[in-house]
Design an enzyme around this catalytic site. Sequence first.
Site, PDB file in Angstrom:
ATOM      1  N   ARG A   1      77.346  34.416  42.882  1.00  0.00           N
ATOM      2  CA  ARG A   1      77.457  35.754  42.286  1.00  0.00           C
ATOM      3  C   ARG A   1      78.760  36.425  42.705  1.00  0.00           C
ATOM      4  O   ARG A   1      79.386  37.129  41.913  1.00  0.00           O
ATOM      5  CB  ARG A   1      76.248  36.602  42.679  1.00  0.00           C
ATOM      6  CG  ARG A   1      74.966  36.134  41.963  1.00  0.00           C
ATOM      7  CD  ARG A   1      73.724  36.706  42.585  1.00  0.00           C
ATOM      8  NE  ARG A   1      73.641  38.147  42.497  1.00  0.00           N
ATOM      9  CZ  ARG A   1      72.985  38.910  43.347  1.00  0.00           C
ATOM     10  NH1 ARG A   1      72.334  38.374  44.366  1.00  0.00           N
ATOM     11  NH2 ARG A   1      72.955  40.197  43.196  1.00  0.00           N
TER      12      ARG A   1
ATOM     13  N   LYS B   1      75.272  50.142  44.610  1.00  0.00           N
ATOM     14  CA  LYS B   1      75.334  50.835  43.311  1.00  0.00           C
ATOM     15  C   LYS B   1      73.948  51.295  42.861  1.00  0.00           C
ATOM     16  O   LYS B   1      73.772  52.427  42.441  1.00  0.00           O
ATOM     17  CB  LYS B   1      75.915  49.902  42.223  1.00  0.00           C
ATOM     18  CG  LYS B   1      77.281  49.333  42.562  1.00  0.00           C
ATOM     19  CD  LYS B   1      77.809  48.450  41.448  1.00  0.00           C
ATOM     20  CE  LYS B   1      76.978  47.200  41.185  1.00  0.00           C
ATOM     21  NZ  LYS B   1      76.921  46.266  42.357  1.00  0.00           N
TER      22      LYS B   1
ATOM     23  N   ARG C   1      64.651  39.106  46.574  1.00  0.00           N
ATOM     24  CA  ARG C   1      65.008  38.606  45.242  1.00  0.00           C
ATOM     25  C   ARG C   1      65.459  37.161  45.324  1.00  0.00           C
ATOM     26  O   ARG C   1      66.211  36.786  46.212  1.00  0.00           O
ATOM     27  CB  ARG C   1      66.149  39.461  44.672  1.00  0.00           C
ATOM     28  CG  ARG C   1      65.714  40.411  43.596  1.00  0.00           C
ATOM     29  CD  ARG C   1      66.791  41.399  43.262  1.00  0.00           C
ATOM     30  NE  ARG C   1      67.997  40.774  42.726  1.00  0.00           N
ATOM     31  CZ  ARG C   1      69.054  41.455  42.293  1.00  0.00           C
ATOM     32  NH1 ARG C   1      69.054  42.781  42.357  1.00  0.00           N
ATOM     33  NH2 ARG C   1      70.112  40.834  41.824  1.00  0.00           N
TER      34      ARG C   1
ATOM     35  N   ARG D   1      80.504  43.923  33.008  1.00  0.00           N
ATOM     36  CA  ARG D   1      80.865  42.968  34.051  1.00  0.00           C
ATOM     37  C   ARG D   1      81.974  42.031  33.603  1.00  0.00           C
ATOM     38  O   ARG D   1      82.390  41.169  34.374  1.00  0.00           O
ATOM     39  CB  ARG D   1      79.639  42.134  34.419  1.00  0.00           C
ATOM     40  CG  ARG D   1      78.954  42.569  35.726  1.00  0.00           C
ATOM     41  CD  ARG D   1      77.698  41.751  35.834  1.00  0.00           C
ATOM     42  NE  ARG D   1      77.205  41.527  37.152  1.00  0.00           N
ATOM     43  CZ  ARG D   1      76.126  42.121  37.654  1.00  0.00           C
ATOM     44  NH1 ARG D   1      75.506  43.056  36.988  1.00  0.00           N
ATOM     45  NH2 ARG D   1      75.678  41.766  38.843  1.00  0.00           N
TER      46      ARG D   1
ATOM     47  N   ARG E   1      68.090  42.748  51.817  1.00  0.00           N
ATOM     48  CA  ARG E   1      67.540  43.557  50.716  1.00  0.00           C
ATOM     49  C   ARG E   1      66.102  43.166  50.391  1.00  0.00           C
ATOM     50  O   ARG E   1      65.764  41.996  50.281  1.00  0.00           O
ATOM     51  CB  ARG E   1      68.403  43.397  49.470  1.00  0.00           C
ATOM     52  CG  ARG E   1      67.793  44.066  48.245  1.00  0.00           C
ATOM     53  CD  ARG E   1      68.802  44.428  47.191  1.00  0.00           C
ATOM     54  NE  ARG E   1      69.394  43.289  46.537  1.00  0.00           N
ATOM     55  CZ  ARG E   1      70.323  43.386  45.595  1.00  0.00           C
ATOM     56  NH1 ARG E   1      70.781  44.580  45.249  1.00  0.00           N
ATOM     57  NH2 ARG E   1      70.819  42.307  45.044  1.00  0.00           N
TER      58      ARG E   1
HETATM   59  P1  ADP Z   1      73.776  46.847  44.289  1.00  0.00           P
HETATM   60  O1  ADP Z   1      72.972  47.657  43.300  1.00  0.00           O
HETATM   61  O2  ADP Z   1      75.225  47.240  44.319  1.00  0.00           O
HETATM   62  O3  ADP Z   1      73.580  45.368  44.132  1.00  0.00           O
HETATM   63  P2  ADP Z   1      71.841  47.884  46.245  1.00  0.00           P
HETATM   64  O4  ADP Z   1      71.821  49.346  45.917  1.00  0.00           O
HETATM   65  O5  ADP Z   1      70.703  47.049  45.780  1.00  0.00           O
HETATM   66  O6  ADP Z   1      73.239  47.217  45.743  1.00  0.00           O
HETATM   67  O7  ADP Z   1      72.011  47.732  47.823  1.00  0.00           O
HETATM   68  C1  ADP Z   1      71.980  46.465  48.468  1.00  0.00           C
HETATM   69  C2  ADP Z   1      71.189  46.564  49.768  1.00  0.00           C
HETATM   70  O8  ADP Z   1      71.891  47.379  50.706  1.00  0.00           O
HETATM   71  C3  ADP Z   1      69.801  47.175  49.619  1.00  0.00           C
HETATM   72  O9  ADP Z   1      68.937  46.497  50.514  1.00  0.00           O
HETATM   73  C4  ADP Z   1      70.000  48.640  50.036  1.00  0.00           C
HETATM   74  O10 ADP Z   1      68.811  49.183  50.610  1.00  0.00           O
HETATM   75  C5  ADP Z   1      71.112  48.517  51.079  1.00  0.00           C
HETATM   76  N1  ADP Z   1      72.052  49.645  51.062  1.00  0.00           N
HETATM   77  C6  ADP Z   1      72.484  50.350  49.986  1.00  0.00           C
HETATM   78  N2  ADP Z   1      73.386  51.284  50.346  1.00  0.00           N
HETATM   79  C7  ADP Z   1      73.530  51.144  51.699  1.00  0.00           C
HETATM   80  C8  ADP Z   1      74.321  51.826  52.689  1.00  0.00           C
HETATM   81  N3  ADP Z   1      75.170  52.813  52.344  1.00  0.00           N
HETATM   82  N4  ADP Z   1      74.213  51.412  53.965  1.00  0.00           N
HETATM   83  C9  ADP Z   1      73.392  50.401  54.302  1.00  0.00           C
HETATM   84  N5  ADP Z   1      72.605  49.737  53.451  1.00  0.00           N
HETATM   85  C10 ADP Z   1      72.677  50.102  52.153  1.00  0.00           C
HETATM   86  P1  AMP Z   2      72.248  42.711  39.403  1.00  0.00           P
HETATM   87  O1  AMP Z   2      70.840  43.198  39.522  1.00  0.00           O
HETATM   88  O2  AMP Z   2      73.179  43.742  38.816  1.00  0.00           O
HETATM   89  O3  AMP Z   2      72.766  42.131  40.694  1.00  0.00           O
HETATM   90  O4  AMP Z   2      72.220  41.527  38.335  1.00  0.00           O
HETATM   91  C1  AMP Z   2      71.434  40.364  38.546  1.00  0.00           C
HETATM   92  C2  AMP Z   2      71.842  39.265  37.569  1.00  0.00           C
HETATM   93  O5  AMP Z   2      71.621  39.680  36.205  1.00  0.00           O
HETATM   94  C3  AMP Z   2      73.321  38.838  37.598  1.00  0.00           C
HETATM   95  O6  AMP Z   2      73.574  37.898  38.621  1.00  0.00           O
HETATM   96  C4  AMP Z   2      73.488  38.247  36.187  1.00  0.00           C
HETATM   97  O7  AMP Z   2      72.910  36.946  36.094  1.00  0.00           O
HETATM   98  C5  AMP Z   2      72.630  39.183  35.336  1.00  0.00           C
HETATM   99  N1  AMP Z   2      73.411  40.344  34.830  1.00  0.00           N
HETATM  100  C6  AMP Z   2      73.211  41.663  35.145  1.00  0.00           C
HETATM  101  N2  AMP Z   2      74.078  42.443  34.490  1.00  0.00           N
HETATM  102  C7  AMP Z   2      74.852  41.615  33.739  1.00  0.00           C
HETATM  103  C8  AMP Z   2      75.953  41.817  32.861  1.00  0.00           C
HETATM  104  N3  AMP Z   2      76.453  43.047  32.611  1.00  0.00           N
HETATM  105  N4  AMP Z   2      76.513  40.723  32.277  1.00  0.00           N
HETATM  106  C9  AMP Z   2      76.033  39.489  32.498  1.00  0.00           C
HETATM  107  N5  AMP Z   2      75.013  39.233  33.333  1.00  0.00           N
HETATM  108  C10 AMP Z   2      74.415  40.282  33.946  1.00  0.00           C
END
Ligand code: ADP
Ligand code: AMP
Length: 218
Positions: free
Chosen positions: A174, A16, A163, A91, A130
């Site tokens: 999560r 996302k 992270r 969420r 990641r």
């Molecule tokens: P989210 O925001 O849904 O938690 P991220 O955008 O941070 O996910 O993506 C998670 C990981 O996967 C990152 O390391 C990113 O570089 C990688 N990634 C994102 N989209 C793709 C894809 N289409 N194919 C392979 N790896 C991807």
């Molecule tokens: P994310 O970067 O979206 O994976 O979020 C990282 C962490 O932030 C999550 O595991 C939650 O602890 C917190 N968080 C992010 N967005 C929300 C939300 N909309 N509601 C509650 N907690 C959130």
Amino acid sequence: MTGLDLVFLGPPGAGKGTQAAELARRRGVPHVSTGDLLRGAVKADSPLGRQARGYLDRGRLVPDEVVVGMVRERLDRSDARKGFILDGFPRTVAQAEALDRELTSRGRRLRAVVLFELQDDEVLERLGGRLTCTSCGAMYHLRHEPPSQEGICDRCGGGLEVREDDRPGTVRRRLEEYREKTAPLVAYYQGRGILRRVDASGPIEEVRAALEGLLGGE
Ligand code: ADP
Ligand code: AMP
């Protein structure tokens, strides 16, 4: 008429943030990631950050009222007037209802909610590789999207890190939170006729094209 008001929904690691950052750049609207906002607050050690830290560390959702207040303030900033991409919010159903109220009171409504669909094993693979820039938040992946220089952000030269909440035990928690509290939003938005599904399993470029196809000229 409302702007490009979008929500990106889906499990952690589905891509996302990667797609939201890119689409937001192309369309000139802000990418509003509640995860980024919360991590920023933790880093700054603000009162909000001190409240949120324990939840982030344990992979738990931060309480609704805290996150809703934070999003309300963000949507009031002038750059969000012509649209926004919400990534990681709402969420919970309570957050979704609060968002509806916030938008209605501003005479706006969501254009679409995009559901990023990805199997659990692929979610784990993506989160496992990641890397995040500690300065600008840019995302990389050890295998799929490696930086040109190991450990250094291509965009800003900052350092890359894994992270804290991408470690296996926290990732499991999560995913449980997602299934239990966030997955019900699929039915919530389907019922409102604005849910759009995207197959998030292909390469980044393919998902980008699918997303553009889905949003059309919007
Ligand atoms: P989210 O925001 O849904 O938690 P991220 O955008 O941070 O996910 O993506 C998670 C990981 O996967 C990152 O390391 C990113 O570089 C990688 N990634 C994102 N989209 C793709 C894809 N289409 N194919 C392979 N790896 C991807
Ligand atoms: P994310 O970067 O979206 O994976 O979020 C990282 C962490 O932030 C999550 O595991 C939650 O602890 C917190 N968080 C992010 N967005 C929300 C939300 N909309 N509601 C509650 N907690 C959130």
